[in-house]
Design a protein around this motif. Structure first.
Motif, PDB file in Angstrom:
ATOM      1  N   ASP A 100      -8.882   0.928  -1.992  1.00 58.49           N
ATOM      2  CA  ASP A 100      -7.666   0.139  -2.226  1.00 58.49           C
ATOM      3  C   ASP A 100      -6.412   0.973  -1.976  1.00 58.49           C
ATOM      4  O   ASP A 100      -5.398   0.459  -1.494  1.00 58.49           O
ATOM      5  CB  ASP A 100      -7.658  -0.414  -3.656  1.00 58.49           C
ATOM      6  CG  ASP A 100      -8.513  -1.656  -3.797  1.00 58.49           C
ATOM      7  OD1 ASP A 100      -8.681  -2.381  -2.804  1.00 58.49           O
ATOM      8  OD2 ASP A 100      -9.027  -1.904  -4.911  1.00 58.49           O
TER       9      ASP A 100
ATOM     10  N   HIS B 102      -6.508   1.914   1.946  1.00 61.80           N
ATOM     11  CA  HIS B 102      -6.725   0.704   2.736  1.00 61.80           C
ATOM     12  C   HIS B 102      -7.997   0.844   3.575  1.00 61.80           C
ATOM     13  O   HIS B 102      -8.579   1.922   3.700  1.00 61.80           O
ATOM     14  CB  HIS B 102      -5.509   0.344   3.571  1.00 61.80           C
ATOM     15  CG  HIS B 102      -4.268   0.129   2.738  1.00 61.80           C
ATOM     16  ND1 HIS B 102      -4.212  -0.814   1.747  1.00 61.80           N
ATOM     17  CD2 HIS B 102      -3.062   0.757   2.742  1.00 61.80           C
ATOM     18  CE1 HIS B 102      -3.018  -0.773   1.171  1.00 61.80           C
ATOM     19  NE2 HIS B 102      -2.305   0.180   1.751  1.00 61.80           N
ATOM     20  N   THR B 103      -8.413  -0.239   4.158  1.00 64.03           N
ATOM     21  CA  THR B 103      -9.762  -0.330   4.719  1.00 64.03           C
ATOM     22  C   THR B 103      -9.994   0.641   5.867  1.00 64.03           C
ATOM     23  O   THR B 103     -11.024   1.327   5.917  1.00 64.03           O
ATOM     24  CB  THR B 103     -10.025  -1.769   5.196  1.00 64.03           C
ATOM     25  OG1 THR B 103      -9.733  -2.677   4.134  1.00 64.03           O
ATOM     26  CG2 THR B 103     -11.465  -1.935   5.625  1.00 64.03           C
TER      27      THR B 103
ATOM     28  N   GLU C 278      -5.599  -4.455  10.157  1.00 64.09           N
ATOM     29  CA  GLU C 278      -5.551  -5.650   9.334  1.00 64.09           C
ATOM     30  C   GLU C 278      -5.166  -6.847  10.213  1.00 64.09           C
ATOM     31  O   GLU C 278      -4.451  -6.685  11.218  1.00 64.09           O
ATOM     32  CB  GLU C 278      -4.530  -5.482   8.205  1.00 64.09           C
ATOM     33  CG  GLU C 278      -4.895  -4.416   7.188  1.00 64.09           C
ATOM     34  CD  GLU C 278      -6.204  -4.694   6.478  1.00 64.09           C
ATOM     35  OE1 GLU C 278      -6.432  -5.858   6.083  1.00 64.09           O
ATOM     36  OE2 GLU C 278      -7.026  -3.756   6.327  1.00 64.09           O
TER      37      GLU C 278
ATOM     38  N   GLU D 244      -0.520  -5.728   0.171  1.00 64.45           N
ATOM     39  CA  GLU D 244      -1.546  -5.535  -0.842  1.00 64.45           C
ATOM     40  C   GLU D 244      -0.979  -4.700  -1.984  1.00 64.45           C
ATOM     41  O   GLU D 244      -0.335  -3.688  -1.767  1.00 64.45           O
ATOM     42  CB  GLU D 244      -2.766  -4.843  -0.231  1.00 64.45           C
ATOM     43  CG  GLU D 244      -3.419  -5.654   0.882  1.00 64.45           C
ATOM     44  CD  GLU D 244      -4.641  -4.943   1.449  1.00 64.45           C
ATOM     45  OE1 GLU D 244      -5.149  -4.042   0.771  1.00 64.45           O
ATOM     46  OE2 GLU D 244      -5.064  -5.287   2.551  1.00 64.45           O
TER      47      GLU D 244
END
Length: 435
Positions: free
Chosen positions: A72, A75-76, A189, A217
């Motif tokens: 988180d 981020h991914t 994203e 996010e």
């Protein structure tokens, strides 16, 4: 990255996540497949080998929570890249192992890195798929676990027999090294990806609203997440359900040989079937709840119905206790693993449908840690039961635990968490009534 348009880009992203999951499970299984040769050459006792296994599990349990928070935070794209690079390094280091203690260190390092794959996968699918497709998407991604379990044993045994067990660690570990640049090049994203078409973007973001689903996010503090009943529905859900999955991964071969009379040759021929069927169950379970959503059923209710259907299928393995023929034993166990896969797809979809994108990996990580803790306890019990020829007790205990898991899902998961709940407290979630 140059501007271009590619149709169905979200499924290319899902394919990358599937491959990462496959590599993850292959790297995890390398030691168990190579263990007889490795232990002979390094003169490892059962106790020393158990230390190595526990080193992985301890790190794995801790890092589900920490790793989810890191995904988180980073981020991914960066989070999964870091996770895969670290677990590939840990797997490669097994090629130079010389004794018990460095083996324990490499297994611990592998356990530190591998949970990031699953928390990142949930986060990526939540970002790239609308609610009605998330079930089948996460089912497809997680089916890489079953395919990895199928691919690893014959591939690794062949390499070990022809080139030695050190090379059997080296070559599969390089798969992650090859995957990493592809991921870094392709993943963005959906809000910022230059290859996404306008039509696909509209499709992905249809039905979403607010910061929880679109835009920036916002990661939440663990204290905020742990104050929400939705979070506890997932933590307790995995706490009571994961022991059954760990039984099939770690104890099913022993059960088939010791209790059902399978030879090692038969085990090599047929053990892949339940794992393949579990992967199919993950896809089917996602399709099922997705079809309910398309018919107008609220997403969370659709997922809980899916959890319940999976629950109804998992007790079928109990029938294998009274079966003598190999076909019937595999049939009953495969129905149960199909149900477990069905449950898993709906469980992970429910996380994505309920938790804001900025915190979805954190909740998935907390739940994963809970599952490892309970599985460690039940694994000890399973070992005791196996020593006393009490496999029926194992199946019944795991069945009861699955029932408890689904009960908590129905009781605590009632509506999605709004971003305001994470900013101002759980009252804003409206967790006490259905949408």
């Amino acid at each position: 990255m140059q501007k271009r348009e590619i149709k169905n880009l979200r499924w290319i992203i899902a394919g990358l996540l599937f491959l990462a999951t496959l590599v993850n499970y292959m790297d995890r299984q390398l030691l168990s497949v190579i263990a007889p040769m490795l232990r002979r050459d390094l003169h490892l006792s059962n106790t020393q080998y158990a230390y190595a296994i526990n080193s992985f599990l301890i790190a794995y349990g801790i890092m589900f929570t920490v790793g989810g928070w890191l995904i988180d935070l980073l981020h991914t794209r960066r989070g999964l890249a870091l996770s895969l690079a670290l677990w590939s390094l840990a797997s490669l280091l097994h090629t130079v192992v010389v004794g018990a203690w460095d083996l324990c260190f490499y297994r611990f390092l592998l356990g530190v890195a591998e949970p990031g794959n699953f928390t990142a996968a949930v986060k990526a699918v939540a970002a790239w798929f609308p609610k009605r497709e998330r079930g089948v998407a996460i089912g497809f991604v997680l089916s890489g676990t079953g395919i990895g379990a199928i691919v690893a044993p014959p591939l690794v045994v062949w390499i070990a027999l022809h080139f030695g067990w050190r090379m059997a660690f080296l070559l599969p570990s390089l798969a992650g090294v090859c995957w990493l640049p592809l991921w870094l090049y392709l993943y963005r994203e959906p809000e910022e990806h230059p290859w996404i078409t306008g039509r696909e973007s509209e499709h992905i973001f249809s039905g979403r609203a607010g910061a929880a689903e679109n835009g920036k996010e916002v990661p939440a503090q663990w204290s905020k997440l742990l104050a929400l009943p939705q979070s506890w529905s997932f933590i307790l859900g995995r706490f009571f359900a994961d022991p059954l999955g760990y039984f099939y991964w770690f104890w099913m071969p022993s059960y088939l040989v010791a209790a059902k009379g399978f030879s090692f040759v038969e085990l090599g021929k047929w053990l892949w079937i339940p794992y393949l069927i579990q992967g199919l169950g993950q896809i089917a379970g996602g399709l099922f709840s997705g079809s309910l959503i398309r018919r107008g059923v609220a997403p969370i209710l659709a997922r809980k119905v899916g959890l319940s259907v999976g629950l109804l299928l998992t007790p079928m393995a109990i029938l294998s206790l009274a079966s003598n023929g190999g076909f019937l034993v595999l049939l009953y166990i495969s129905v149960a693993t199909f149900g477990l896969g069905w449950w898993g797809a709906n469980y992970n979809s429910a996380i994505m449908d309920s938790i804001p994108r900025g915190s979805v990996s954190s909740v998935a990580g907390l739940a994963g840690s809970g599952g490892v803790v309970s599985s460690a306890m039940v694994t000890w019990f399973t070992g005791w039961a196996a020593d006393h020829h009490a496999y029926p007790l194992v199946f019944w205990v795991n069945t009861i635990l699955m029932v408890v898991s689904v009960i908590f899902s129905w009781a605590l998961l009632r509506r999605p968490v709004e971003q305001s709940a994470l900013l101002h407290g759980p009252v804003a979630a409206g967790a006490t009534s259905y949408p």
